[in-house]
Design an enzyme around this catalytic site. Structure first.
Site, PDB file in Angstrom:
ATOM      1  N   HIS A 483       0.547  20.114  -2.337  1.00  6.12           N
ATOM      2  CA  HIS A 483       0.660  21.521  -2.784  1.00  6.12           C
ATOM      3  C   HIS A 483      -0.344  22.033  -3.526  1.00  6.12           C
ATOM      4  O   HIS A 483      -0.266  23.451  -2.872  1.00  6.12           O
ATOM      5  CB  HIS A 483       1.648  21.081  -4.231  1.00  6.12           C
ATOM      6  N   TYR A 597      12.978  30.076 -12.421  1.00  4.21           N
ATOM      7  CA  TYR A 597      12.593  29.889 -11.240  1.00  4.21           C
ATOM      8  C   TYR A 597      12.961  30.056  -9.694  1.00  4.21           C
ATOM      9  O   TYR A 597      13.325  29.090  -9.249  1.00  4.21           O
ATOM     10  CB  TYR A 597      11.468  29.127 -11.543  1.00  4.21           C
ATOM     11  N   THR A 610       1.720  32.657  -4.285  1.00  4.46           N
ATOM     12  CA  THR A 610       3.774  32.895  -4.998  1.00  4.46           C
ATOM     13  C   THR A 610       3.708  33.924  -5.929  1.00  4.46           C
ATOM     14  O   THR A 610       2.344  34.212  -6.728  1.00  4.46           O
ATOM     15  CB  THR A 610       4.098  31.658  -4.628  1.00  4.46           C
TER      16      THR A 610
END
Length: 771
Positions: A483, A597, A610
């Protein structure tokens, strides 16, 4: 020996008559062709760098400027107002009167080049100002203001040329630092439905105290960073959220992508691997050489603006897609990226291989890669001592892996073998299991399929690689991505291209094999060699990873009752509809609300990644309570629309740099650097996200013909739960009539059950809104 013989370009023997040279013209021709391909690649890269560097102008515009200046000079007019003469006087060269016209020409070229560069900077500045305008996102559909119409026209004029992959990077605006008062106000509004009256009063006092004392001091440092850095968030986000995490990245950070739901293009494992590897390398080639990702011209109109917000967004994450590995450290990990590798790393039944996918500069055909993969599958050799479960080091805690790496992998054959994995274009696992929606329990098998891609056996993936491809025994495939280097939409774009190219472009023969010819003289895949003196740390890391994997509860839920087609007829955002449904599901499951979230992209800004959309709002809670209390249908519909509009506004604010959480996160980082404590920031950053959600967007629907091939539906992907007592929910909206959900939780929490939670999501009550 035959292969070694063919690899030699010439031979020579010494005889009494002299030296007899025997040249292999075929080998020399291959060397020549390899060099030609290499130089073509270099020239193409140089060309792309030039085109990208001068955007929004073109290299040919330089010639136009030179000719225009020369034409005016010929007409005895000096457009430079004396600058050309001054440049000529200051040239570090001596010349005679007969050479003066030549040096005048040289001065004109210098002036024209400087003028051209100045025009580029001016155009780029204007484009950056235009791209800083985001008000169009807040306008109602079908109601475009005159300001936005003028903006569209100007943007069309400045971006009429076809952009390449990174053309817009220098023209994208910088992510702004929100005013601290506005961030705190939005934060307090977001937590209001989650707190009691005394709790909200206490949090308001903490926020006010923070703003009046420490907040403004931290804000000044943050604004200073925003002036100096290209993005005030991204580098700290990458370092502190991802790379400094010392726990396992498997499940906690890595995420997965799944194959087609109903279709497996071939049941042959080697063939599926051949086409998949080829498709990935074709993507790399197009990305690197012709910048396929953004090679279409920009279409800016009101429909495009409402439906497609990725036209001029940040593409910096694409740079580290291939040939990238996350290497462990004691305090922080490091992302290492190499130039294009000509091989991939392959794992099968405890053995590691290096598979060359290029020969003499030529990409192997899918059939040749299949042939090489089959050689690996047919190799009967057993794993070396300590080799089979070596990948568990990447699945466990980071500090032990760092220490193990330094002790045993810093030199010798272990380092060479590890380099082969880390420098590879990507990692491939040839799994010896069968997966997919099959058999007498398709739903249960689908869940096991998701778990398998997420963590496998905890040692048969290399979780440090930017992404790993998993090819199962029955031909099913999957992807596991690290990630830190990029977010899910970037990987999803790659995976969409791979699936579509595999099924519709490359295809298979009638017997399931890849198409193309095979050069059977290709050298065997290289078996990697290891010398592991101790397996204790491997076993320890495996135990940690196995406990984590066994605790994950995954459920994949293809929802086909209705999709975005029916939702959009109500003029409601499909994403807002799903997010409100998740609030209803959580309320029914747990009897209350939680901090939620939802990931939003900030790629409208340079190096943007993000931002968080706090989906649990006052409006969504009001709707859920009204629905559960049995209020009248009309009242519920009214509250539902208010909640939907509120969610859309929150999402737009997050996309345009007016989010909450990244700003507060950076303020917290600054406070740590200054060595000061903030009770407010400490409490905010410690709040658990019990409902963590993300939409995987379908970005290339043109690659999938769902009308003629309705079974070629992507399942999307998912991730592990963020909180021990919460849910991780990923969803993908496919076509007009389907939504795929991926829900994860932990078995260790008795209050969370992934499969049961889905039954609350689209119950009969919420279904009334799409009638």
């Amino acid at each position: 020996m035959a292969e070694a013989h063919q690899a030699v370009a010439f031979q020579f023997t010494i005889t009494p008559e002299g030296i007899d040279l025997q040249l292999s013209y075929q080998a020399l021709n291959q060397i020549y062709l390899s060099g030609v391909r290499s130089w073509k690649k270099r020239v193409s890269r140089l060309r792309n760098r030039v085109i990208k560097g001068v955007y929004p102008a073109s290299p040919s515009s330089w010639l136009f400027v030179v000719i225009a200046i020369l034409a005016t000079m010929y007409m005895r007019s000096d457009p430079s107002m004396g600058l050309i003469t001054k440049i000529q006087q200051h040239l570090p060269l001596r010349y005679t009167e007969t050479q003066e016209p030549l040096y005048t020409m040289l001065s004109v070229l210098v002036f024209s080049t400087l003028l051209w560069l100045s025009l580029i900077l001016a155009l780029r500045f204007c484009l950056k100002l235009l791209l800083s305008y985001h008000q169009w996102m807040f306008e109602q559909h079908g109601r475009v203001s005159n300001t936005t119409k003028v903006w569209v026209t100007l943007l069309r004029l400045l971006s009429s040329r076809k952009p390449l992959l990174y053309s817009y990077q220098t023209s994208l605006p910088i992510l702004p630092v929100p005013a601290i008062k506005e961030t705190l106000s939005r934060y307090l509004e977001s937590v209001r439905p989650l707190l009691t009256d005394p709790g909200y009063k206490r949090m308001t006092e903490l926020a006010n105290q923070f703003e009046s004392n420490l907040g403004n001091r931290l804000q000044r440092y943050l604004k200073l960073k925003a002036l100096w850095a290209t993005n005030y968030v991204s580098d700290w986000w990458e370092e502190y959220i991802y790379l400094r995490s010392r726990g396992p990245i498997m499940v906690n950070s890595n995420y997965y992508g799944m194959d087609f739901l109903y279709v497996t293009p071939t049941a042959l494992q080697a063939a599926r691997a051949g086409n998949t590897i080829t498709a990935l390398l074709l993507y790399r080639r197009k990305r690197a050489l012709v910048c396929w990702l953004c090679s279409i011209s920009i279409k800016i109109n009101k429909i495009y603006l409402k439906k497609n917000k990725k036209n001029t967004n940040n593409k910096s994450q694409c740079e580290r897609m291939f040939n990238t590995t996350r290497t462990p450290g004691v305090e922080t990990d490091v992302l290492q990226h190499w130039q294009d590798s000509e091989f991939v790393a392959v794992y099968h039944k405890g053995r590691f291989f290096r598979l060359w996918v290029y020969t003499a500069g030529r990409l192997l055909s899918p059939r040749e890669i299949e042939h090489q993969i089959q050689r690996i599958l047919d190799d009967p050799s057993p794993p070396q001592p300590g080799e089979e479960k070596l990948g568990a080091l990447t699945a466990g805690d980071r500090v032990p892996w760092s220490q193990m790496r330094k002790q045993y992998f810093s030199s010798g054959i272990n380092k060479r073998s590890l380099d082969s994995i880390e420098r590879a274009a990507f990692f491939v696992t040839l799994d010896d299991e069968e997966q997919g929606m099959r058999g007498e329990d398709p739903a249960g098998n689908l869940d096991r399929y998701a778990k398998s891609i997420l963590h496998g056996k905890c040692y048969d993936r290399w979780f440090d690689k930017s992404f790993s491809i998993v090819i199962y025994k029955n031909g099913k495939s999957g992807l596991n991505a690290e990630h830190s280097w990029a977010d899910a939409p970037t990987v999803a774009h790659l995976w969409e291209f791979t699936l579509a190219t595999d099924a519709f472009q490359l295809g298979y023969s009638e017997d399931g094999h890849c198409k193309g010819e095979v050069d059977r003289s290709l050298p065997l895949p290289q078996r990697l060699v290891w010398d592991i003196p101790s397996e204790a740390q491997v076993c320890s890391s495996l135990a940690v990873a196995q406990a984590l994997a066994d605790d994950v509860d995954c459920h994949v839920f293809p929802f086909r009752d209705f999709g975005k087609g029916r939702i959009k007829k109500l003029k409601i955002s499909p994403d807002a509809f799903i997010q409100i449904s998740l609030q209803l599901a959580y309320y029914r499951d747990r009897g209350g609300f939680c901090l939620t979230y939802e990931a939003s992209m900030t790629r409208l800004f340079r190096e943007g990644r993000t931002e968080t959309v706090r989906s649990c709002s006052n409006e969504s809670c009001a709707f859920v309570k009204a629905l559960e209390d049995g209020e009248e249908a009309e009242q519920c519909r009214h509250l539902f629309r208010l909640a939907s509009e509120r969610h859309q506004n929150l999402y737009r604010m997050a996309m345009t740099g007016a989010g909450i959480d990244r700003h507060l996160f950076c303020l917290y980082v600054v406070s740590k650097y200054l060595g000061v404590d903030s009770p407010f920031l400490k409490e905010v950053l410690s709040e658990p996200w019990r409902l963590s959600t993300s939409q995987t967007p379908v970005q290339q629907m043109e690659l999938f013909d769902l009308k003629n091939y309705p079974d070629f539906i992507s399942l999307g992907g998912g991730f592990g739960p963020v909180a021990d007592d919460g849910y991780g929910v990923s969803y993908i909206i496919v076509g007009e009539d389907m939504i795929n959900f991926h829900v994860s939780s932990k078995y260790s929490c008795s209050q969370t059950v992934s499969k049961a939670s889905v039954t609350f999501m689209f119950g009969c009550d919420i279904g009334h809104f799409v009638q």
